[in-house]
Scaffold this motif. Sequence first.
Motif, PDB file in Angstrom:
ATOM      1  N   PHE A 103      33.571  20.797  31.347  1.00 25.62           N
ATOM      2  CA  PHE A 103      32.274  20.127  31.499  1.00 25.62           C
ATOM      3  C   PHE A 103      31.710  20.202  32.918  1.00 25.62           C
ATOM      4  O   PHE A 103      30.633  19.652  33.166  1.00 25.62           O
ATOM      5  CB  PHE A 103      32.406  18.642  31.113  1.00 25.62           C
ATOM      6  N   GLY A 104      32.419  20.826  33.841  1.00 25.08           N
ATOM      7  CA  GLY A 104      31.957  20.873  35.222  1.00 25.08           C
ATOM      8  C   GLY A 104      30.803  21.844  35.409  1.00 25.08           C
ATOM      9  O   GLY A 104      30.370  22.533  34.491  1.00 25.08           O
ATOM     10  N   PHE A 105      30.275  21.893  36.646  1.00 25.52           N
ATOM     11  CA  PHE A 105      29.182  22.806  36.943  1.00 25.52           C
ATOM     12  C   PHE A 105      29.642  23.858  37.935  1.00 25.52           C
ATOM     13  O   PHE A 105      30.556  23.643  38.732  1.00 25.52           O
ATOM     14  CB  PHE A 105      27.959  22.052  37.496  1.00 25.52           C
ATOM     15  N   SER A 106      29.013  25.015  37.873  1.00 23.16           N
ATOM     16  CA  SER A 106      29.387  26.150  38.711  1.00 23.16           C
ATOM     17  C   SER A 106      28.557  26.168  39.987  1.00 23.16           C
ATOM     18  O   SER A 106      27.388  25.773  39.999  1.00 23.16           O
ATOM     19  CB  SER A 106      29.189  27.465  37.949  1.00 23.16           C
ATOM     20  N   ALA A 107      29.177  26.641  41.047  1.00 23.85           N
ATOM     21  CA  ALA A 107      28.491  26.836  42.324  1.00 23.85           C
ATOM     22  C   ALA A 107      29.221  27.934  43.080  1.00 23.85           C
ATOM     23  O   ALA A 107      30.447  27.925  43.164  1.00 23.85           O
ATOM     24  CB  ALA A 107      28.478  25.547  43.144  1.00 23.85           C
ATOM     25  N   LYS A 108      28.464  28.904  43.572  1.00 17.85           N
ATOM     26  CA  LYS A 108      29.015  30.013  44.350  1.00 17.85           C
ATOM     27  C   LYS A 108      30.096  30.771  43.583  1.00 17.85           C
ATOM     28  O   LYS A 108      31.139  31.135  44.127  1.00 17.85           O
ATOM     29  CB  LYS A 108      29.580  29.501  45.694  1.00 17.85           C
ATOM     30  N   GLY A 109      29.871  30.933  42.290  1.00 21.09           N
ATOM     31  CA  GLY A 109      30.758  31.739  41.483  1.00 21.09           C
ATOM     32  C   GLY A 109      32.028  31.061  41.025  1.00 21.09           C
ATOM     33  O   GLY A 109      32.923  31.720  40.500  1.00 21.09           O
ATOM     34  N   ALA A 110      32.137  29.752  41.205  1.00 12.43           N
ATOM     35  CA  ALA A 110      33.349  29.037  40.798  1.00 12.43           C
ATOM     36  C   ALA A 110      32.976  27.726  40.127  1.00 12.43           C
ATOM     37  O   ALA A 110      31.944  27.124  40.425  1.00 12.43           O
ATOM     38  CB  ALA A 110      34.249  28.767  42.003  1.00 12.43           C
ATOM     39  N   GLN A 111      33.814  27.291  39.209  1.00 11.22           N
ATOM     40  CA  GLN A 111      33.593  26.027  38.502  1.00 11.22           C
ATOM     41  C   GLN A 111      34.677  25.048  38.934  1.00 11.22           C
ATOM     42  O   GLN A 111      35.726  24.943  38.323  1.00 11.22           O
ATOM     43  CB  GLN A 111      33.633  26.260  36.979  1.00 11.22           C
ATOM     44  N   ASP A 160      39.912  29.699  42.103  1.00 15.02           N
ATOM     45  CA  ASP A 160      40.039  29.287  43.503  1.00 15.02           C
ATOM     46  C   ASP A 160      41.319  29.910  44.055  1.00 15.02           C
ATOM     47  O   ASP A 160      42.370  29.268  44.114  1.00 15.02           O
ATOM     48  CB  ASP A 160      40.081  27.757  43.608  1.00 15.02           C
ATOM     49  N   ILE A 161      41.209  31.162  44.437  1.00 15.95           N
ATOM     50  CA  ILE A 161      42.385  31.908  44.906  1.00 15.95           C
ATOM     51  C   ILE A 161      42.867  31.373  46.245  1.00 15.95           C
ATOM     52  O   ILE A 161      44.069  31.320  46.518  1.00 15.95           O
ATOM     53  CB  ILE A 161      42.060  33.411  45.018  1.00 15.95           C
ATOM     54  N   GLY A 162      41.945  30.943  47.093  1.00 21.45           N
ATOM     55  CA  GLY A 162      42.337  30.439  48.407  1.00 21.45           C
ATOM     56  C   GLY A 162      43.233  29.216  48.309  1.00 21.45           C
ATOM     57  O   GLY A 162      44.262  29.130  48.975  1.00 21.45           O
ATOM     58  N   GLN A 163      42.829  28.244  47.467  1.00 25.13           N
ATOM     59  CA  GLN A 163      43.654  27.049  47.289  1.00 25.13           C
ATOM     60  C   GLN A 163      44.984  27.398  46.623  1.00 25.13           C
ATOM     61  O   GLN A 163      46.012  26.781  46.903  1.00 25.13           O
ATOM     62  CB  GLN A 163      42.906  26.018  46.435  1.00 25.13           C
ATOM     63  N   ALA A 176      44.603  39.793  41.810  1.00 24.26           N
ATOM     64  CA  ALA A 176      43.348  39.126  42.146  1.00 24.26           C
ATOM     65  C   ALA A 176      42.345  40.109  42.728  1.00 24.26           C
ATOM     66  O   ALA A 176      41.147  40.070  42.408  1.00 24.26           O
ATOM     67  CB  ALA A 176      43.614  37.993  43.139  1.00 24.26           C
ATOM     68  N   TYR A 177      42.819  41.009  43.560  1.00 21.93           N
ATOM     69  CA  TYR A 177      41.946  42.022  44.177  1.00 21.93           C
ATOM     70  C   TYR A 177      41.377  42.966  43.121  1.00 21.93           C
ATOM     71  O   TYR A 177      40.203  43.358  43.175  1.00 21.93           O
ATOM     72  CB  TYR A 177      42.725  42.810  45.217  1.00 21.93           C
ATOM     73  N   MET A 178      42.205  43.303  42.120  1.00 18.49           N
ATOM     74  CA  MET A 178      41.791  44.282  41.117  1.00 18.49           C
ATOM     75  C   MET A 178      40.886  43.683  40.036  1.00 18.49           C
ATOM     76  O   MET A 178      39.975  44.345  39.550  1.00 18.49           O
ATOM     77  CB  MET A 178      43.027  44.911  40.457  1.00 18.49           C
ATOM     78  N   PHE A 179      41.120  42.415  39.673  1.00 18.69           N
ATOM     79  CA  PHE A 179      40.436  41.864  38.499  1.00 18.69           C
ATOM     80  C   PHE A 179      39.410  40.774  38.804  1.00 18.69           C
ATOM     81  O   PHE A 179      38.677  40.376  37.897  1.00 18.69           O
ATOM     82  CB  PHE A 179      41.477  41.316  37.513  1.00 18.69           C
ATOM     83  N   LEU A 180      39.377  40.257  40.034  1.00 18.28           N
ATOM     84  CA  LEU A 180      38.401  39.227  40.376  1.00 18.28           C
ATOM     85  C   LEU A 180      37.379  39.802  41.351  1.00 18.28           C
ATOM     86  O   LEU A 180      37.704  40.066  42.513  1.00 18.28           O
ATOM     87  CB  LEU A 180      39.098  38.005  40.989  1.00 18.28           C
ATOM     88  N   PRO A 181      36.147  40.014  40.914  1.00 17.20           N
ATOM     89  CA  PRO A 181      35.146  40.690  41.748  1.00 17.20           C
ATOM     90  C   PRO A 181      34.894  40.003  43.091  1.00 17.20           C
ATOM     91  O   PRO A 181      34.726  40.677  44.113  1.00 17.20           O
ATOM     92  CB  PRO A 181      33.884  40.657  40.870  1.00 17.20           C
ATOM     93  N   HIS A 182      34.851  38.641  43.105  1.00 16.70           N
ATOM     94  CA  HIS A 182      34.544  37.968  44.370  1.00 16.70           C
ATOM     95  C   HIS A 182      35.678  38.116  45.374  1.00 16.70           C
ATOM     96  O   HIS A 182      35.448  38.201  46.586  1.00 16.70           O
ATOM     97  CB  HIS A 182      34.206  36.493  44.133  1.00 16.70           C
ATOM     98  N   GLY A 188      35.366  41.711  46.624  1.00 16.49           N
ATOM     99  CA  GLY A 188      34.255  41.832  47.549  1.00 16.49           C
ATOM    100  C   GLY A 188      34.562  41.264  48.923  1.00 16.49           C
ATOM    101  O   GLY A 188      34.231  41.869  49.949  1.00 16.49           O
ATOM    102  N   ARG A 189      35.207  40.098  48.958  1.00 19.49           N
ATOM    103  CA  ARG A 189      35.508  39.468  50.252  1.00 19.49           C
ATOM    104  C   ARG A 189      36.504  40.292  51.057  1.00 19.49           C
ATOM    105  O   ARG A 189      36.369  40.442  52.279  1.00 19.49           O
ATOM    106  CB  ARG A 189      36.047  38.056  50.030  1.00 19.49           C
ATOM    107  N   ILE A 190      37.526  40.812  50.400  1.00 15.32           N
ATOM    108  CA  ILE A 190      38.517  41.630  51.112  1.00 15.32           C
ATOM    109  C   ILE A 190      37.885  42.926  51.600  1.00 15.32           C
ATOM    110  O   ILE A 190      38.112  43.355  52.739  1.00 15.32           O
ATOM    111  CB  ILE A 190      39.729  41.898  50.209  1.00 15.32           C
ATOM    112  N   ASN A 191      37.061  43.554  50.752  1.00 15.28           N
ATOM    113  CA  ASN A 191      36.405  44.800  51.155  1.00 15.28           C
ATOM    114  C   ASN A 191      35.464  44.578  52.334  1.00 15.28           C
ATOM    115  O   ASN A 191      35.416  45.394  53.268  1.00 15.28           O
ATOM    116  CB  ASN A 191      35.628  45.395  49.974  1.00 15.28           C
TER     117      ASN A 191
END
Length: 374
Positions: A101-109, A168-171, A207-213, A216-219
């Motif tokens: 039921f949450g809302f998305s922001a900056k590509g993450a929910q 949330d890969i960083g967390q 994560a690098y291969m299957f998560l676009p964001h 993109g950040r690593i590239n």
Amino acid sequence: MMRRTTKNRLTEWWWTIDRPMLLVLVLMLFAGLVLSMAASPAVAERIGLDSFHFVKRHAMFIPVAIAIMIGITFLEARAIRRLALLVLVGSLIGMVLTLLFGFSAKGAQRWVSIAGFSLQPSEFLKPAFVVLAAWLFAENDRRPEIPGNLFAIILLMVAGALLVAQPDIGQTILLGAVWSGLFFMAGMPLFWIFLLLGLGMVGLTAAYMFLPHVNGRINRFLDPATGDTFQVDKAMDSIIRGGWLGTGPGEGMVKRILPDSHTDFIFAVLAEEFGIIVCLVLVGAYIFIVVRSLMLALRSHDLFKRLAIAGLAILFGLQAVINIAVNLQLMPAKGMTLPFISYGGSSLLSVALGMGFLLALTRRRPEVGQRNDN
């Protein structure tokens, strides 16, 4: 004035709490308010809000954060474990509800709206996760018939799965790093070290291969020409512009054009307006908290307290390192707040919770043995 000879709970608290660490943490809280006044008005005006919208909200959360932090310091170790369990269960349920039921922001929910406020349940997961992981590792050592290590692995898998689902890969990396540190301090065999390193590399590669964001950040970090690096470039420019002494309060330019100058890039605002010297003072405050906590952990004879104190200190310090490293372009961009400094109610209250746990566990109480404490 509180005398040692006066016998009451408040006096006992005052003479057993680590007062230097408490003072530094409270000063950091109010430093965050000052920086919110410097960084957030431009952001609020840019999105059509009252100039002091974020400042007012930040100021509203500070008394709550102090009350949480100090209130928890009155608890014994057993009560801390029970509170951590309640917070963990609540956070996991909240993360599931956020996915539904949450809302998305900056590509993450990651957020759910409650009474007009945005709540991020994963923030509260972190300190509770550390305390319970420390307890599970300690129980495995104290009572080998209880598979504490196995339960700790399951706990990591559940928390990691929910974080990746947001995503949330960083967390996830942050919690995984702290968990690995606790496992190492608990005396894990060399085999597990290489296994965890291997699994971590596999996870990052996936994560690098299957998560676009993530890709993109690593590239963009490896080759800025491959994408938009506006925020990190301007943050670095502002740090250089500030020099040693800064341009002066209110004279910064980065906050007028950066969307996240009051959260992820508040360190850049600090550097531009107050200078590198003040930045070093803030970094010194983080180092003081981490080093002092680790020294106090070493003095404890209770394995649970030793692991929990060290884990909470590592969580606090590593989160600060990640935020500052992003501002300095030393690692790929990651939306992680600077503890007690960045704007964000969930982050502020979560860090207060973790530091309350830490201050409670470092109180100078007689240690009569781990068995009695359990």
